[in-house]
Design a protein around this motif. Sequence first.
Motif, mmCIF file in Angstrom:
data_model
loop_
_atom_site.group_PDB
_atom_site.id
_atom_site.type_symbol
_atom_site.label_atom_id
_atom_site.label_comp_id
_atom_site.label_asym_id
_atom_site.label_seq_id
_atom_site.Cartn_x
_atom_site.Cartn_y
_atom_site.Cartn_z
ATOM 1 N N LEU A 79 139.564 44.067 121.715
ATOM 2 C CA LEU A 79 138.901 44.599 120.523
ATOM 3 C C LEU A 79 137.546 43.942 120.302
ATOM 4 O O LEU A 79 136.558 44.619 120.016
ATOM 5 C CB LEU A 79 139.787 44.383 119.298
ATOM 6 N N ALA A 80 137.493 42.622 120.452
ATOM 7 C CA ALA A 80 136.228 41.926 120.191
ATOM 8 C C ALA A 80 135.163 42.366 121.180
ATOM 9 O O ALA A 80 134.011 42.619 120.802
ATOM 10 C CB ALA A 80 136.432 40.420 120.273
ATOM 11 N N GLY A 126 133.744 45.598 120.347
ATOM 12 C CA GLY A 126 132.711 45.435 119.321
ATOM 13 C C GLY A 126 131.394 45.021 119.941
ATOM 14 O O GLY A 126 130.334 45.554 119.604
ATOM 15 N N LEU A 133 129.692 47.990 121.439
ATOM 16 C CA LEU A 133 129.022 48.846 120.452
ATOM 17 C C LEU A 133 127.689 48.243 120.038
ATOM 18 O O LEU A 133 126.670 48.943 119.958
ATOM 19 C CB LEU A 133 129.908 49.017 119.218
ATOM 20 N N VAL A 134 127.694 46.928 119.800
ATOM 21 C CA VAL A 134 126.460 46.270 119.364
ATOM 22 C C VAL A 134 125.388 46.365 120.447
ATOM 23 O O VAL A 134 124.228 46.696 120.170
ATOM 24 C CB VAL A 134 126.746 44.796 118.993
ATOM 25 N N ILE A 190 140.960 49.348 115.215
ATOM 26 C CA ILE A 190 140.231 48.386 114.386
ATOM 27 C C ILE A 190 140.547 48.576 112.905
ATOM 28 O O ILE A 190 140.549 47.619 112.132
ATOM 29 C CB ILE A 190 138.711 48.438 114.662
ATOM 30 N N LEU A 213 126.511 51.290 114.069
ATOM 31 C CA LEU A 213 127.257 50.719 115.196
ATOM 32 C C LEU A 213 127.194 49.194 115.184
ATOM 33 O O LEU A 213 128.120 48.532 115.630
ATOM 34 C CB LEU A 213 126.734 51.257 116.524
ATOM 35 N N PHE A 214 126.087 48.643 114.666
ATOM 36 C CA PHE A 214 126.033 47.180 114.520
ATOM 37 C C PHE A 214 127.137 46.711 113.570
ATOM 38 O O PHE A 214 127.832 45.736 113.835
ATOM 39 C CB PHE A 214 124.678 46.746 113.964
ATOM 40 N N GLY A 270 130.578 47.333 115.266
ATOM 41 C CA GLY A 270 130.781 46.346 116.321
ATOM 42 C C GLY A 270 130.994 44.963 115.741
ATOM 43 O O GLY A 270 131.881 44.221 116.171
ATOM 44 N N GLY A 271 130.188 44.621 114.733
ATOM 45 C CA GLY A 271 130.332 43.325 114.082
ATOM 46 C C GLY A 271 131.703 43.177 113.439
ATOM 47 O O GLY A 271 132.326 42.107 113.507
ATOM 48 N N PHE A 282 134.463 44.561 114.453
ATOM 49 C CA PHE A 282 135.407 44.288 115.545
ATOM 50 C C PHE A 282 135.409 42.798 115.868
ATOM 51 O O PHE A 282 136.465 42.169 115.973
ATOM 52 C CB PHE A 282 134.979 45.044 116.812
ATOM 53 N N ILE A 283 134.204 42.251 116.040
ATOM 54 C CA ILE A 283 134.105 40.864 116.495
ATOM 55 C C ILE A 283 134.586 39.907 115.402
ATOM 56 O O ILE A 283 135.451 39.054 115.637
ATOM 57 C CB ILE A 283 132.649 40.538 116.881
#
Lengths: 537, 382
Positions: A341-342, A345, A348-349, B298, B335-336, B339-340, B342-343
């Motif tokens: 999952l990470a 992410g 995507l970034v 997510i 998307l930032f 994505g952020g 997710f992280i």
Amino acid sequence: MRFASRYIAGIFSFAIAAFALGGVSLADQSRLNNATALFAAGSYADTIAAIDEIGVSGVDHAPAILNALSKRRVYLNKTTKFTVYRQGSVYHDFLTSKQLDGKPEGAKSVRVNNRVRSAIKAALGTLELRAKDPATRISAATEVFNRKDVAVLSALEKLIASETVPAVKKMFLDTRAALVLAKGDAAKSDKLAAIAVMKARAKQDAMVALEVAATDTDPEVADAATTAMKSIENWLAVAANFQNIWYGLSLGSVLLLAAIGLAITFGVMGVINMAHGEMVMLGAYTTFVVQELFRAYAPGAFDLSLLIAIPLAFAVAGLVGIAIERGIIRFLYGRPLETLLATWGVSLVLQQAVRTIFGPTNREVGAPSYMSGGFEFLGLAITYNRLWIIIFALVVFASLLLILRYTSLGLQMRAVTQNRRMAASMGIRTGYVDAMTFGLGSGVAGIAGVALSQIDNVSPNLGQSYIVDSFMVVVFGGVGSLWGTLVSAMTLGVVNKFLEPWAGAVLAKILILILLILFIQNRPRGMFALKGRAIEA
Amino acid sequence: MITRHLSSLSDTGSRVFLGVLLAGALYVSVCNLLLPETHALHVPTHVVALLGKYLCYAILAVALDLVWGYCGILSLGHAAFFGLGGYAMGMYLMRQIGDRGVYANPHLPDFMVFLNWKELPWFWHGFDFFPFALLMVVLVPGVLALGFGWLAFRSRVTGVYLSIITQAMTYALLLAFFRNEMGFGGNNGLTDFKDILGFDIQANSTRVALFVITVAALALTYTVARIMVTSTYGKVLVAIRDAESRTRFLGYRVENYKLLAFVISACMAGIAGALYVPQVGIINPSEFQPANSIEAVIWVAVGGRGTLTGAALGAVTINFLKTTFTSGFLAPYWLFVLGGTFILSTLFLPKGIVGTASTLWHRKRSEAAPAGEVAPTPQAAE
């Protein structure tokens, strides 16, 4: 009456020309004189006859005349028979190609219609058979071959005798054979010889040429042609298989390039890196930037751009990879699903970052000269970019094997993979090795991006299109086995290309996916699974 | 029996969750239908549709949480079940168009006329009939999950391998549905719906009714999932999640337990898809994108894995954020943010919003009552 007028005009202009100069050989000259007379006669049929005269004249400026004629730039004074042609804004003498000061008085352009234009095209075809460049001669002969232009046959016979380049000569001989068969009135022995030539050619166009002969009234000729067609058919079937294997290996090497970095991060480290595709994308964009710099500052050295891009792409993707490992992944070891999952992410970034910097549209990445074009080998069309990518993929694969086998980093990597705690106890800095391994895998993905930029669109979505395929390759091959990855990439590539003609591209891909899902049921750890305790770790 | 089952809903989380759902359904329907448009508390119809969409995602998230949070199966293919349910409903809605399409063909949907098809393909038969369509909404994803899960669990495909092949499954479906020859409208999918069960699909009242049905479906899904996870069966599921081999050695048929959870979860996802289509007005192959499945994961992770209420909360929160971001000048940065999320959520919020909140709550309670009457919450392993 008409004949007489032509005759007289011919003699008349001949006299003028012979008087004007004696440099050009007389035979050529008389052809051009005939042409002038025919132009003067004025009907379209006469013009076409004139074009034939020009075509066989063999003078150096014949192409210039014919091209001018097709643009209605040949001018004739009907009373004096003085003819000129124009190139750009400059007028030339029709007979001698000498430059003139201006358009002569009373000269009117020769009329042209579509029939005349197609005659011009045909005449230019035979002219090209005499061209200086061998490649042009071959393509001209191919043209004649395909059109079965029997009118060229006599001219071709002469050319064969004087031809010195073997490849051109072979094409001329093939063409002559095809023309002999198409014409149909040749002697039996000639026809049989021509059939033998076509049989040796063994291509689709030879089949077409043989079709006429297969219906010949002479049973012996017809039999020979039928047998030849059968043998060509068999050969073509074999060649199609070779072609499929070639395309399959080519696709397989692309898959190998995309997956081999993953084989390291996923296979060796057990880390699911969903941002792997984005490492490929970063490599492709590095190539783009390098090429832009070359275009701006050193356009002459453009061919070197890929060589420069390879280490840079490795460095860029590798550093990003190390940053991801140190910043995110190292906190998630032992939790593979969270890692998945990470890193998704992260992907995507990265995609959005590239989209913001370079824009969402495809970027143009050029091919250096040694990667464009191709050649023919045993009837296979082989393009240089595919060939280079196969070679490149194998080189990358071999170097990775060597790194893992013979360097101290490789040794440490294998030690950490097999038993992390024992390796740590022996003094190996496992954190450092993890970062380096991840950097290596990502860097290899970056290199793959350089290669893929040559055959795919460079867009922010580039990585996405490879991620499912790459995982499939690694899982199919067996996690932790580089050799497995090689075999599985090539197998998937070849199977895909063999399914494609039968099922269509999309359905072939679906079938592959279904087959893979079923395969994993049987061998959940891939073709070349690690054995022993390691698999439970 | 029933009382015992209902007792599984007696915890605080369930009460709050079901209460909020009931209140929300009442508020939205009353304020949309009864208040005039100029009124300050009026809920516009497009907001009703939007909320309905969020709740469909919430159903999907609860379904996913059932298999991932309680059984450790990280499915990256739940969008496939969602999409299949959606297509089943979409096919019914297409048949309801009748001869009101652009080509006014009473027998064939527009796209088939366009492709020059003469007859309705066999798999479209029966979709004129609503109960049949409803059956298919559950049956098609269920059967796919049964076949897929039976093969996968029987041969002990676990962990990331399972994730990857579920992703391959939805990817294969994506490619398949893009093909015009499949007979599902190809790239464009199914759209231009007119009415459902005779009610105009654009009308306010239909919208509100669909919303209320979605709320009810979410409540039902939640109840079923809650009953499952609090029963003995649920205890075994958690045991499988935490120590699969050990559970197997204790004599449990692990694959059967997993299979049941997987199939029921797929059926729930199908229902979510079926409710999604009439409210959004279109279904096309992009619903099968692997990215959609991962996004659903997510939602669960942010809301709180293994908490059911958290899954629903996560789905609504993330999608609310998505709507807010993608509709304004911030669109390029969505998307930032995603994505952020997710992280950061995997790094710093491994239990999600609800999981973290309940941990804090329990800690506070145990500080207040040091006698230790609260059992320590077990740590969820991988």
